[in-house]
Motif scaffolding. Structure first.
Motif, mmCIF file in Angstrom:
data_model
loop_
_atom_site.group_PDB
_atom_site.id
_atom_site.type_symbol
_atom_site.label_atom_id
_atom_site.label_comp_id
_atom_site.label_asym_id
_atom_site.label_seq_id
_atom_site.Cartn_x
_atom_site.Cartn_y
_atom_site.Cartn_z
ATOM 1 N N GLN A 74 0.830 -1.197 0.000
ATOM 2 C CA GLN A 74 0.000 0.000 0.000
ATOM 3 C C GLN A 74 0.874 1.262 0.000
ATOM 4 N N LYS A 75 1.911 1.226 0.818
ATOM 5 C CA LYS A 75 2.808 2.385 0.899
ATOM 6 C C LYS A 75 3.554 2.599 -0.423
ATOM 7 N N VAL A 76 3.943 1.474 -1.046
ATOM 8 C CA VAL A 76 4.645 1.566 -2.339
ATOM 9 C C VAL A 76 3.749 2.285 -3.350
ATOM 10 N N LYS A 77 2.462 1.900 -3.361
ATOM 11 C CA LYS A 77 1.546 2.498 -4.342
ATOM 12 C C LYS A 77 1.278 3.964 -4.009
ATOM 13 N N GLU A 78 1.061 4.243 -2.729
ATOM 14 C CA GLU A 78 0.794 5.636 -2.339
ATOM 15 C C GLU A 78 1.945 6.565 -2.714
ATOM 16 N N ALA A 79 3.153 6.015 -2.694
ATOM 17 C CA ALA A 79 4.318 6.855 -3.000
ATOM 18 C C ALA A 79 4.498 7.051 -4.508
ATOM 19 N N GLY A 80 3.621 6.427 -5.309
ATOM 20 C CA GLY A 80 3.639 6.688 -6.749
ATOM 21 C C GLY A 80 4.617 5.848 -7.545
ATOM 22 N N PHE A 81 5.093 4.747 -6.983
ATOM 23 C CA PHE A 81 5.969 3.872 -7.766
ATOM 24 C C PHE A 81 5.146 3.011 -8.718
ATOM 25 N N THR A 82 5.713 2.722 -9.880
ATOM 26 C CA THR A 82 5.130 1.707 -10.750
ATOM 27 C C THR A 82 5.847 0.401 -10.432
ATOM 28 N N ILE A 83 5.065 -0.666 -10.246
ATOM 29 C CA ILE A 83 5.704 -1.969 -10.002
ATOM 30 C C ILE A 83 5.901 -2.630 -11.360
ATOM 31 N N SER A 84 7.126 -2.557 -11.879
ATOM 32 C CA SER A 84 7.367 -3.053 -13.238
ATOM 33 C C SER A 84 7.474 -4.572 -13.279
ATOM 34 N N LYS A 85 7.966 -5.174 -12.219
ATOM 35 C CA LYS A 85 8.027 -6.654 -12.132
ATOM 36 C C LYS A 85 7.863 -7.012 -10.670
ATOM 37 N N ILE A 86 7.286 -8.161 -10.419
ATOM 38 C CA ILE A 86 7.159 -8.619 -9.032
ATOM 39 C C ILE A 86 7.169 -10.140 -9.003
ATOM 40 N N LYS A 87 7.824 -10.714 -8.029
ATOM 41 C CA LYS A 87 7.711 -12.160 -7.832
ATOM 42 C C LYS A 87 7.979 -12.480 -6.364
ATOM 43 N N GLU A 88 7.447 -13.613 -5.943
ATOM 44 C CA GLU A 88 7.717 -14.046 -4.567
ATOM 45 C C GLU A 88 8.607 -15.254 -4.638
ATOM 46 N N GLU A 89 9.727 -15.167 -3.948
ATOM 47 C CA GLU A 89 10.678 -16.268 -4.064
ATOM 48 C C GLU A 89 11.639 -16.221 -2.877
ATOM 49 N N ALA A 90 12.033 -17.412 -2.429
ATOM 50 C CA ALA A 90 13.017 -17.450 -1.341
ATOM 51 C C ALA A 90 14.404 -17.280 -1.959
ATOM 52 N N LEU A 91 15.192 -16.369 -1.419
ATOM 53 C CA LEU A 91 16.559 -16.211 -1.910
ATOM 54 C C LEU A 91 17.356 -17.453 -1.536
ATOM 55 N N THR A 92 18.263 -17.858 -2.412
ATOM 56 C CA THR A 92 19.185 -18.938 -2.044
ATOM 57 C C THR A 92 20.322 -18.310 -1.231
ATOM 58 N N ARG A 93 21.096 -19.142 -0.567
ATOM 59 C CA ARG A 93 22.227 -18.599 0.208
ATOM 60 C C ARG A 93 23.205 -17.874 -0.721
ATOM 61 N N GLU A 94 23.357 -18.414 -1.946
ATOM 62 C CA GLU A 94 24.285 -17.773 -2.894
ATOM 63 C C GLU A 94 23.794 -16.368 -3.236
ATOM 64 N N MET A 95 22.465 -16.284 -3.484
ATOM 65 C CA MET A 95 21.928 -14.959 -3.844
ATOM 66 C C MET A 95 22.092 -13.969 -2.691
ATOM 67 N N ALA A 96 21.758 -14.429 -1.470
ATOM 68 C CA ALA A 96 21.846 -13.525 -0.318
ATOM 69 C C ALA A 96 23.291 -13.091 -0.090
ATOM 70 N N THR A 97 24.208 -14.039 -0.291
ATOM 71 C CA THR A 97 25.626 -13.712 -0.105
ATOM 72 C C THR A 97 26.066 -12.673 -1.137
ATOM 73 N N GLN A 98 25.579 -12.857 -2.347
ATOM 74 C CA GLN A 98 25.906 -11.923 -3.429
ATOM 75 C C GLN A 98 25.307 -10.531 -3.144
ATOM 76 N N PHE A 99 24.059 -10.526 -2.708
ATOM 77 C CA PHE A 99 23.359 -9.279 -2.376
ATOM 78 C C PHE A 99 24.130 -8.453 -1.355
ATOM 79 N N TYR A 100 24.590 -9.143 -0.335
ATOM 80 C CA TYR A 100 25.190 -8.436 0.800
ATOM 81 C C TYR A 100 26.701 -8.666 0.864
ATOM 82 N N ARG A 101 27.321 -8.843 -0.315
ATOM 83 C CA ARG A 101 28.753 -9.181 -0.327
ATOM 84 C C ARG A 101 29.603 -8.110 0.371
ATOM 85 N N ASP A 102 29.135 -6.846 0.344
ATOM 86 C CA ASP A 102 29.924 -5.780 0.988
ATOM 87 C C ASP A 102 30.002 -5.955 2.499
#
Ligand SMILES: Nc1ncnc2c1ncn2[C@@H]1O[C@H](COP(=O)(O)OP(=O)(O)OP(=O)(O)O)[C@@H](O)[C@H]1O
Length: 421
Positions: A304-332
């Motif tokens: 609801q907040k995303v929509k109120e703020a005027g963002f367009t949701i160009s893509k959306i999916k629900e998925e569990a991140l794998t450990r590799e993805m999470a590690t890559q995301f937060y590599r810093d």
């Protein structure tokens, strides 16, 4: 009375012009006791130690007279806000000299690495300070009559710090809000493109030289009737005419000695404003993620907040991140004490992963998320998602790319190569 080391006394009206790209430590004090005397020697020592590259600054702010600092009122210990790049990143309550000293040393070290090109700022855009001081701004836009215009503060005026702040103050006093801002050095190509209709004028070579001579501050201003109002404040088109016909106009008042080019620009018509805003603040994409615990409990409220703020949701999916993805995301953050917990927490269930699209999307999504630590978020951005839905600093509800480059990489990593144009 302020001691030597406090370069800024922040008042409500000055809050949004805190210089960017500095480490600014603000002593938030109560009127009855004044700024904290116990830290003066420590601040003086640190200033001597780290003063040479002009990165460390100190300021004071009186909690009682500044509405945004209301959460810090009536406390019997001082509170120190640590801001980097206009964003509050940590709060230290009480005079804990070793902790204050450690934090400052770490921050200066980090800034030096960034300056040496060994590291990147996780937050690129100065408008983050807006999120702190005006937490509600840009979140609810219900007033349809509000219009946007583009304003430029050209390099020669921008270099004169005091006059720059005076223009920003005038903008605010006239009821404008700064919806977006950035400071960039325009290339010759960008200048030619932006001013292509002026290319054959005699003044064009001077304009080109001026516009590429240093950073320009680019502002998207909003208020009712913004285009005409800003144009009227600027006054006649040239410095000469402005001086003669309307000495009180901004172009006359903020002319720079010996420079024939006026120092302030405003869009001429609403159509021009739209084109010019698109030129400087094109539609942008960011990767946003509702982390697993929040996806389970607060998905609808956050969407609801995303929509109120005027963002367009160009893509959306629900998925569990794998450990590799999470590690890559937060590599810093690899090597930090919370890293393993973070990866585990991020992979414990499905996340909602989205590409959000809007002008200035990266920065605006970060504003809407709020500060990393929900304690800081509650105190400074009570409308933000993290203030309202985060449990603690680790389980902080949402993730957002920290800059455009990260956004592109993360989008590709999660959604593969897609056409986001
Ligand atoms: N001191 C900490 N203790 C525990 N977890 C932390 C700490 N600092 C950061 N984190 C976790 O690591 C994530 C990444 O930290 P970062 O500093 O990049 O914050 P952010 O950019 O606000 O958040 P994000 O990258 O998730 O959008 C945070 O969202 C949080 O979940």
């Amino acid at each position: 009375m302020y001691v030597f080391c406090y370069e800024y006394k922040l008042s409500t009206s000055q809050l949004f012009v805190i210089p960017n790209y500095y480490i600014l430590v603000i002593d938030v004090y109560q009127a009855w006791c004044g700024p904290c005397k116990a830290v003066v020697n420590l601040f003086r020592k640190l200033k001597n130690e780290f003063g040479e590259d002009d990165v460390l600054h100190f300021g004071v702010a009186e909690a009682d007279s500044i509405p945004t600092l209301q959460p810090f009122r009536n406390k019997c210990e001082p509170v120190f806000l640590f801001c980097v790049n206009g964003k509050i990143i940590t709060i230290v309550r009480g005079v804990n000299a070793p902790l204050i000293s450690k934090k400052i040393t770490e921050l200066v070290q980090e800034e030096r690495e960034i300056a040496a090109g060994q590291k990147e700022h996780s937050v690129e855009d100065a408008s983050r300070q807006l999120a702190f001081f005006f937490p509600n701004f840009g979140i609810k836009r219900t007033d349809q009559k509000v219009e946007k215009t583009l304003a430029l503060i050209r390099p020669s005026l921008l270099k004169e710090r005091r006059r720059k702040y005076s223009v920003l103050q005038r903008i605010k006093d006239d009821g404008f809000k700064i919806a977006m801002q950035k400071e960039i050095i325009l290339s010759e190509e960008q200048t030619r493109e932006f001013y292509k209709e002026h290319e054959n004028q005699d003044y064009f070579p001077v304009l080109l030289e001026q516009m590429t001579s240093g950073p320009t501050l680019i502002l998207a201003l909003t208020r009712e009737n913004a285009v005409a109002h800003w144009r009227d404040l600027l006054g006649p088109k040239t410095v000469e005419e402005a001086m003669k016909e309307n000495p009180n106009s901004l172009r006359a008042k903020y002319a720079v000695n010996n420079i024939p080019i006026d120092q302030l620009h405003g869009s001429s018509t609403p159509d021009d404003a739209q084109k010019e805003l698109q030129f400087f603040f094109p539609q942008e994409h960011t990767l946003a993620l509702i982390k697993p615990a929040a996806a389970k409990k607060h998905k609808d409220d956050i969407m609801q907040k995303v929509k109120e703020a005027g963002f367009t949701i160009s893509k959306i999916k629900e998925e569990a991140l794998t450990r590799e993805m999470a590690t890559q995301f937060y590599r810093d953050h690899k090597g930090k004490p919370f890293f393993e917990h973070l990866v585990t927490y991020m992979t414990e269930g499905p996340s909602v992963v989205m590409i959000l699209t809007k002008e200035n999307a990266v920065e605006e999504w970060r504003q809407l998320m709020g500060p990393t630590d929900p304690e800081v978020a509650k105190a400074t951005s009570p409308e933000s998602i993290r203030a309202q839905f985060a449990q603690d600093i680790l389980s902080n509800a949402v993730h957002g790319s920290s800059n455009r480059e990260h956004a592109l990489k993360s989008i590709e990593c999660v959604f593969g190569e897609i056409d986001t144009d």
